[in-house]
Design an enzyme around this catalytic site. Structure first.
Site, short mmCIF file in Angstrom:
data_model
loop_
_atom_site.label_atom_id
_atom_site.label_comp_id
_atom_site.label_asym_id
_atom_site.label_seq_id
_atom_site.Cartn_x
_atom_site.Cartn_y
_atom_site.Cartn_z
N GLY A 69 0.89 -1.27 0.10
CA GLY A 69 0.05 -0.08 0.03
C GLY A 69 0.83 1.23 0.19
O GLY A 69 0.51 2.29 -0.71
N THR A 70 2.04 1.47 0.84
CA THR A 70 2.62 2.34 0.98
C THR A 70 3.38 2.71 -0.54
O THR A 70 3.38 3.81 -0.73
CB THR A 70 3.95 2.04 1.86
OG1 THR A 70 3.48 1.60 3.18
CG2 THR A 70 5.07 3.22 2.02
N ASN A 149 -7.02 4.11 9.67
CA ASN A 149 -6.35 2.77 10.06
C ASN A 149 -6.50 2.92 11.88
O ASN A 149 -6.30 1.93 12.50
CB ASN A 149 -5.08 2.56 9.84
CG ASN A 149 -4.17 3.73 9.94
OD1 ASN A 149 -4.54 5.05 9.43
ND2 ASN A 149 -3.31 3.69 10.64
N GLN A 179 -7.45 0.30 4.07
CA GLN A 179 -8.26 -0.36 5.26
C GLN A 179 -9.79 -0.45 4.75
O GLN A 179 -10.46 -1.08 5.60
CB GLN A 179 -8.02 0.52 6.43
CG GLN A 179 -6.76 0.50 7.10
CD GLN A 179 -6.39 -0.74 7.80
OE1 GLN A 179 -7.23 -1.53 7.98
NE2 GLN A 179 -5.20 -0.77 8.32
N SER A 199 -3.86 -3.03 -0.55
CA SER A 199 -2.51 -3.55 0.12
C SER A 199 -3.13 -5.17 0.20
O SER A 199 -4.25 -5.34 0.94
CB SER A 199 -1.96 -3.03 1.37
OG SER A 199 -1.20 -3.96 1.70
N GLY A 200 -2.42 -6.09 -0.16
CA GLY A 200 -2.85 -7.47 0.00
C GLY A 200 -2.76 -7.89 1.47
O GLY A 200 -3.64 -8.90 1.76
N HIS A 201 -1.69 -7.53 2.23
CA HIS A 201 -1.65 -8.13 3.50
C HIS A 201 -2.77 -8.05 4.51
O HIS A 201 -2.89 -8.50 5.56
CB HIS A 201 -0.19 -8.04 4.30
CG HIS A 201 0.12 -6.58 4.68
ND1 HIS A 201 0.04 -6.46 5.96
CD2 HIS A 201 0.21 -5.52 4.07
CE1 HIS A 201 0.44 -5.14 6.18
NE2 HIS A 201 0.24 -4.62 5.14
N THR A 237 10.68 -6.98 -12.17
CA THR A 237 10.10 -8.26 -12.72
C THR A 237 8.82 -8.23 -11.69
O THR A 237 9.07 -8.32 -10.41
CB THR A 237 11.18 -9.34 -12.72
OG1 THR A 237 12.04 -9.03 -13.58
CG2 THR A 237 10.43 -10.63 -13.31
N CYS A 323 2.14 0.80 12.74
CA CYS A 323 3.22 1.71 12.21
C CYS A 323 3.91 2.48 13.11
O CYS A 323 4.98 3.11 12.92
CB CYS A 323 2.76 2.47 11.04
SG CYS A 323 1.66 1.16 10.05
N1 PLP Z 1 -2.61 3.16 4.38
C1 PLP Z 1 -3.28 2.75 5.22
C2 PLP Z 1 -4.69 3.30 5.84
C3 PLP Z 1 -2.56 1.76 6.33
O1 PLP Z 1 -3.56 1.13 7.45
C4 PLP Z 1 -1.60 0.94 5.82
C5 PLP Z 1 -0.86 -0.23 6.81
O2 PLP Z 1 -1.23 -0.12 7.76
C6 PLP Z 1 -0.77 1.47 4.74
C7 PLP Z 1 -1.50 2.58 4.04
C8 PLP Z 1 0.40 1.04 4.25
O3 PLP Z 1 0.24 -0.50 3.68
P1 PLP Z 1 1.31 -1.51 3.49
O4 PLP Z 1 1.63 -2.00 4.90
O5 PLP Z 1 0.85 -2.40 2.56
O6 PLP Z 1 2.49 -0.82 2.98
#
Ligand code: PLP
Length: 376
Positions: A69-70, A149, A179, A199-201, A237, A323
């Site tokens: 996601g970042t 989040n 989220q 984001s996948g995780h 890749t 985070c």
């Molecule tokens: N944006 C939000 C709102 C999130 O909660 C998060 C991760 O906690 C991210 C972005 C970042 O995602 P990633 O961990 O896949 O980089």
């Protein structure tokens, strides 16, 4: 184990893990190669693209795969700033964004952009009028999140984007959907939003895969140099097994959004009701927040202390956001809550496999923890 920190990350779905493993062994080719194993890999990536696109009601051509996601947020935000820098001067954003957005905007501020961050009110909402008021003809980028989040505040991306467009038709509009994706229904086919990060995780995939929706005909330049994969926006890749896994997660979880949402709502209501009975716990999440997230403050015990007490009982929640390890919550600070409430804040976040038993275990753990820790 009672894992109630699904906003930080989710357990990998065993069915998806098996698919990932099998894909790793069976589809080993480089999607850029011109021979058969390469074409098989390319087809697998394109199939996943269509699967992810379907969750948002858009086309595969509008999906770019990334590592997280970042990365999606960075490509979108930096790309939008580059796209609009010739005429724009400011960026409008909510004041409770994830670091993936606000730290990226700090980098843009260092390049001369004026960042107009509209903070949440004490109830955890963004004042829409104030947000729109900040948008003017020199706004090049407007960014906001789908679901916060830390406290779960839920925004209506399409409705808000329409209002932004009415004020400024040429600003880029980015939504951090990490989220909310596959948790709340959202259709982007109307084209109101230019970019959307996921984001996948957070949806039972391994860490290391994400995606960025970019509206058809919305063009941004690359942030990275490289071999031109993903239309040059995310060169390198492709991680075929993870991309295939993300596609399968999209298909599986995209179908069950209403049922899973109803499940989260039931657990959220149960937790809210039981916490309210105590009378000494303050809920920080708005009443109309996403039911997947509930943030509350306990009295007289620091959240980290309670977190570790609960950990000793194999109950896992978060203090603020995952985070920000130990740092005061960005969102609660922006809400200007009293220091004691920020210090005692815990975040519980559900997923489809969370149960009433998990909630009951948490309530018992909190009860015991408060008795044991408040005394000292
Ligand atoms: N944006 C939000 C709102 C999130 O909660 C998060 C991760 O906690 C991210 C972005 C970042 O995602 P990633 O961990 O896949 O980089």
């Amino acid at each position: 184990m009672h894992y109630l920190d699904n906003a930080a990350t989710t357990v990998v779905d065993p069915e998806l893990a098996k698919l990932c493993y099998d894909t790793m062994l069976e589809i080993f080719g480089n999607p850029s190669s011109l021979y058969k194993p390469g074409m098989v890999a390319e087809r697998a990536v394109d199939h996943a693209r269509a699967q992810v696109a379907a969750t948002l009601g858009v086309t595969g051509a509008e999906i770019t795969f990334t590592a997280c996601g970042t990365e999606s947020d960075n490509i979108a935000l930096q790309g939008a700033a580059e796209r609009t820098k010739n005429w724009a001067k400011n960026i409008v954003v909510t004041g409770f964004e994830h670091p993936a957005v606000y730290r990226t905007l700090e980098l843009l501020a260092a390049q001369g952009w004026e960042i107009r961050a509209i903070p949440p009110d004490a109830g955890g909402h963004i004042d829409e009028a104030a947000f729109l008021e900040a948008v003017d003809e020199q706004t090049g980028l407007v960014a906001f999140m789908f679901v916060n989040n830390e406290i779960g505040t839920l925004l209506d991306p399409v409705a808000l984007a329409k209002k932004v467009r009415a004020k400024n038709g040429r600003a880029s509009i980015h939504v951090d959907g990490v989220q909310g994706w596959c948790k709340h229904p959202l259709q982007l086919s109307g084209g109101e939003i230019d970019s959307f990060a996921l984001s996948g995780h957070k949806m039972h995939c391994p860490k290391g895969v994400g995606a960025l929706y970019l509206r058809r005909n919305y063009r941004i330049g690359p942030v990275f140099g490289g071999g031109g994969q993903e239309r040059g926006l995310r060169p390198g890749t492709e991680n075929v097994p993870y991309i295939v896994t993300l596609g399968a997660a999209a298909e599986k979880y995209g179908r069950s959004i209403p049922a899973r949402l109803a499940g989260a709502k039931k657990l959220n209501e149960l937790l809210r009701e039981e916490l309210a009975k105590r009378g000494d716990i303050t809920v920080n999440s708005p009443a109309d927040a996403s039911p997947y997230v509930l943030n509350f403050s306990i009295p007289g015990v620091r959240s980290e202390t309670m977190l570790h007490f609960l950990e000793s009982k194999e109950i896992y929640v978060s203090s603020g956001s995952a985070c920000s390890k130990g740092a005061a919550s960005h969102t609660l600070t922006a809400m200007r809550l009293p220091a004691a409430r920020i210090d005692g804040a815990l975040r519980v976040s559900f997923c489809d496999t969370s149960t009433e038993e998990d909630v009951r275990a948490l309530l018992n753990g909190l009860e015991e923890g408060l008795r044991a820790l408040q005394r000292r």
